[in-house]
Design an enzyme around this catalytic site. Structure first.
Site, PDB file in Angstrom:
ATOM      1  N   HIS A   1       0.828  -1.200   0.000  1.00  0.00           N
ATOM      2  CA  HIS A   1       0.000   0.000   0.000  1.00  0.00           C
ATOM      3  C   HIS A   1       0.869   1.259   0.000  1.00  0.00           C
ATOM      4  O   HIS A   1       2.082   1.191   0.201  1.00  0.00           O
ATOM      5  CB  HIS A   1      -0.924   0.035   1.219  1.00  0.00           C
ATOM      6  CG  HIS A   1      -2.092  -0.892   1.133  1.00  0.00           C
ATOM      7  ND1 HIS A   1      -2.015  -2.218   1.461  1.00  0.00           N
ATOM      8  CD2 HIS A   1      -3.377  -0.678   0.729  1.00  0.00           C
ATOM      9  CE1 HIS A   1      -3.190  -2.793   1.277  1.00  0.00           C
ATOM     10  NE2 HIS A   1      -4.037  -1.879   0.829  1.00  0.00           N
TER      11      HIS A   1
ATOM     12  N   LYS B   1      -0.696   4.864   4.555  1.00  0.00           N
ATOM     13  CA  LYS B   1      -1.549   3.901   5.254  1.00  0.00           C
ATOM     14  C   LYS B   1      -1.014   3.674   6.664  1.00  0.00           C
ATOM     15  O   LYS B   1       0.159   3.340   6.854  1.00  0.00           O
ATOM     16  CB  LYS B   1      -1.629   2.585   4.482  1.00  0.00           C
ATOM     17  CG  LYS B   1      -2.621   1.600   5.098  1.00  0.00           C
ATOM     18  CD  LYS B   1      -2.977   0.485   4.166  1.00  0.00           C
ATOM     19  CE  LYS B   1      -4.003  -0.460   4.765  1.00  0.00           C
ATOM     20  NZ  LYS B   1      -5.252   0.222   5.133  1.00  0.00           N
TER      21      LYS B   1
END
Length: 233
Positions: free
Chosen positions: A131, A135
Site C-alpha cells: 500500500h 496507510k
C-alpha cells in the site's frame, strides 16, 4: 440521498466526487469526531476516518438513528462491542475491510482456493500486501480478512508479520509511495507455486463500492457486510 462523510481525507474526497456524480448530496464533511453536528439530518453516514475516531463516529451515527457504513481499519478489536451496541440501539451498521467490488469477489476466490488447498500439506501459504506510505495500519484490513478466511478453511491457526511458525501464515506488509493496494496470496511447494493477486489501479473502486453500499443500506435495519450488498457468498 443525503450523505454525511465522517472522515474527509483522500478516500472521503473520492467518495464525495462519486456521490455527487450519482446525484447525492453531501451535507456533512468532518475530519474529527468533535466537529460532528446535525448528523440526524443525513440518510446515511460513511466513515473513512482514522482508527482512534472510528468507534466514536459509528456510535454517534447509531445514536442519531442514521445507517452507517465504515471502511476504517485498525479498530477491529472493538468490532464485537460495536455490533452489540448496534443491536442494543436497533441501529444499522455495515463494515467492510475493503469496499472494492473486485476485492469482494477476490475474497470469495480466496475462500475457494483455500478450500482446495486444505488437503495438500506440502504447500505453504503466504501473503504480500502493498500500500501507499500514508496507510497507518499494517497489515491491511483486507489482508487480515484474507488470512482469517484461509484460517477458517485450513489447518492454519494464526497470521503473523514475523517469522512464521508451522501453523501461521506469514504476511509481508510493504509501504511504497503511490500504491493504492495490492494483495497476493501464494501457495508454495518444492515443485511449484500457485498464486492469486488483486491489484487496485486507483482509489475509485473503493470509493464506488462505498457509495453503492450506502445506496443499498438506506432504510434498512441490522448488521450487514458487502456480501449482502453484492448478494455473493
Amino acid at each position: 440521498m443525503k450523505i454525511a462523510l465522517l472522515g474527509y481525507g483522500r478516500m472521503g474526497k473520492s467518495i464525495e466526487t462519486i456521490a455527487i456524480a450519482r446525484q447525492h448530496d453531501i451535507i456533512l464533511k468532518v475530519k474529527d469526531t468533535a466537529s460532528i453536528t446535525n448528523l440526524e439530518e443525513a440518510d446515511v453516514a460513511i466513515d473513512f476516518s482514522i482508527p482512534s475516531a472510528a468507534v466514536a463516529n459509528i456510535k454517534l451515527a447509531i445514536d442519531a438513528g442514521v445507517p452507517v457504513i465504515s471502511g476504517t481499519t485498525g479498530w477491529l478489536d472493538q468490532y464485537d462491542t460495536i455490533t452489540a451496541y448496534c443491536k442494543e440501539h436497533q441501529g444499522t451498521f455495515l463494515y467492510a475491510s475493503n469496499f472494492s467490488l473486485g476485492v469482494n469477489l477476490f475474497f470469495e476466490l480466496n475462500k475457494r482456493l483455500s478450500t482446495l488447498m486444505s488437503g495438500f500439506s506440502e504447500y505453504t501459504a503466504e501473503m504480500v500486501e502493498t500500500h501507499h506510505t500514508q496507510k497507518l495500519d499494517a497489515p491491511s484490513g483486507t489482508a487480515i480478512t484474507l488470512a482469517e478466511d484461509i484460517i477458517e478453511k485450513t489447518t492454519y491457526t494464526n497470521w503473523t508479520l514475523d517469522a512464521p511458525k508451522a501453523d501461521e501464515i506469514h504476511i509481508e506488509a510493504k509501504r511504497i509511495e503511490g500504491i493504492p493496494g495490492t494483495h497476493e496470496i501464494t501457495y508454495k511447494s518444492e515443485i511449484d507455486t500457485i498464486s492469486i493477486c488483486h491489484t487496485a489501479h486507483s482509489r475509485q473502486g473503493f470509493a464506488m463500492g462505498a457509495v453503492i453500499a450506502a445506496e443499498w443500506i438506506k432504510d434498512k435495519h441490522g448488521i450487514f457486510t458487502m456480501k449482502d450488498v453484492l448478494n455473493i457468498g
